[in-house]
Scaffold this motif. Sequence first.
Motif, PDB file in Angstrom:
ATOM      1  N   GLY A  34       0.791  -1.219   0.000  1.00 47.63           N
ATOM      2  CA  GLY A  34       0.000   0.000   0.000  1.00 47.63           C
ATOM      3  C   GLY A  34       0.819   1.262   0.000  1.00 47.63           C
ATOM      4  O   GLY A  34       0.294   2.348   0.239  1.00 47.63           O
ATOM      5  N   SER A  35       2.117   1.151  -0.236  1.00 41.75           N
ATOM      6  CA  SER A  35       2.987   2.326  -0.305  1.00 41.75           C
ATOM      7  C   SER A  35       4.156   1.985  -1.214  1.00 41.75           C
ATOM      8  O   SER A  35       4.207   0.894  -1.790  1.00 41.75           O
ATOM      9  CB  SER A  35       3.491   2.711   1.095  1.00 41.75           C
ATOM     10  N   THR A  40       4.191  -1.454   4.249  1.00 43.33           N
ATOM     11  CA  THR A  40       2.735  -1.342   4.334  1.00 43.33           C
ATOM     12  C   THR A  40       2.074  -2.314   3.370  1.00 43.33           C
ATOM     13  O   THR A  40       1.978  -2.042   2.171  1.00 43.33           O
ATOM     14  CB  THR A  40       2.270   0.090   3.991  1.00 43.33           C
ATOM     15  N   ALA A  43      -4.066  -3.329   2.031  1.00 42.86           N
ATOM     16  CA  ALA A  43      -5.074  -3.628   3.049  1.00 42.86           C
ATOM     17  C   ALA A  43      -6.049  -4.702   2.590  1.00 42.86           C
ATOM     18  O   ALA A  43      -6.402  -4.783   1.406  1.00 42.86           O
ATOM     19  CB  ALA A  43      -5.846  -2.356   3.403  1.00 42.86           C
ATOM     20  N   GLY A  46      -8.872  -3.254   0.840  1.00 42.12           N
ATOM     21  CA  GLY A  46      -8.541  -2.423  -0.311  1.00 42.12           C
ATOM     22  C   GLY A  46      -9.330  -2.793  -1.553  1.00 42.12           C
ATOM     23  O   GLY A  46      -9.703  -3.953  -1.763  1.00 42.12           O
ATOM     24  N   TYR A 117      -6.730   0.490  -5.158  1.00 43.75           N
ATOM     25  CA  TYR A 117      -6.668   1.564  -4.160  1.00 43.75           C
ATOM     26  C   TYR A 117      -6.603   0.944  -2.766  1.00 43.75           C
ATOM     27  O   TYR A 117      -7.608   0.438  -2.259  1.00 43.75           O
ATOM     28  CB  TYR A 117      -7.905   2.450  -4.255  1.00 43.75           C
ATOM     29  N   THR A 119      -6.516   2.209   0.188  1.00 45.40           N
ATOM     30  CA  THR A 119      -7.249   2.878   1.269  1.00 45.40           C
ATOM     31  C   THR A 119      -8.745   2.991   1.003  1.00 45.40           C
ATOM     32  O   THR A 119      -9.473   3.524   1.835  1.00 45.40           O
ATOM     33  CB  THR A 119      -6.683   4.290   1.514  1.00 45.40           C
ATOM     34  N   THR A 131      -5.535  10.228  -2.590  1.00 49.73           N
ATOM     35  CA  THR A 131      -5.819   8.797  -2.487  1.00 49.73           C
ATOM     36  C   THR A 131      -4.740   8.018  -3.240  1.00 49.73           C
ATOM     37  O   THR A 131      -4.583   8.194  -4.440  1.00 49.73           O
ATOM     38  CB  THR A 131      -7.195   8.469  -3.096  1.00 49.73           C
TER      39      THR A 131
END
Length: 218
Positions: A34-35, A40, A43, A46, A117, A119, A131
Amino acid sequence: MKKHIIATAIAAALASQAAVASVTINFGMANAYGSTNTSTPFAATGLVNLLSLDSGTWAGLGDLNALFTSLTNSFTPAGVTLAGQFVAGSSGSLDGAFVFNYSGNFNAGDQLMIVAYPTLTLASVNPGLNTPGFFFRTDLVVDGSDIAYVAPSDGFSGSLFSYTIDQSGTFANDQFTSGAGAAGGSGFTTVPEPSTYALLAMSGLALGGYIVRRRNRA
């Protein structure tokens, strides 16, 4: 005569059913993050989208990173169809199924793309400002996939996978962000369009004027 009518009706029903046969694409991507680093994991909640280009090629749209960076009001730019969505389901990997039917401008043979995505969730209507996300597609049949990133024939059921990409743009199993390429993807973070900045500035000026008038009256 009755037999002929019945046979014709059955044939028409079968043809109609075949015309709307659903397509199932089982998607998988291991080691998703996620990064821009491995600290990270993507999720479990996600959002993963499958986009279809209505005509032409994604390369014909120019800078894809800039295109997805500007998508703060919709998951899809003009001329693109949102074919399906699923939630990642487990942290650090993307595994799910897209089930859809062809209609309108969405047809077999259209170029596909994964846009994810970390988040957002299915409850999120649209991406907002700042985002994070990433996109991936390739013209190759990669990593055990049954198809390349092209919409398959009507009624197809099979698997589509992706490479993970490191920051140098090479195929690896560590990070998903990279420079965009014919066989690859890129991370992005949504930002306001210039018109949004202008609206924010106008709102700020109007608010400032209101505060000054209130003080003068006092």
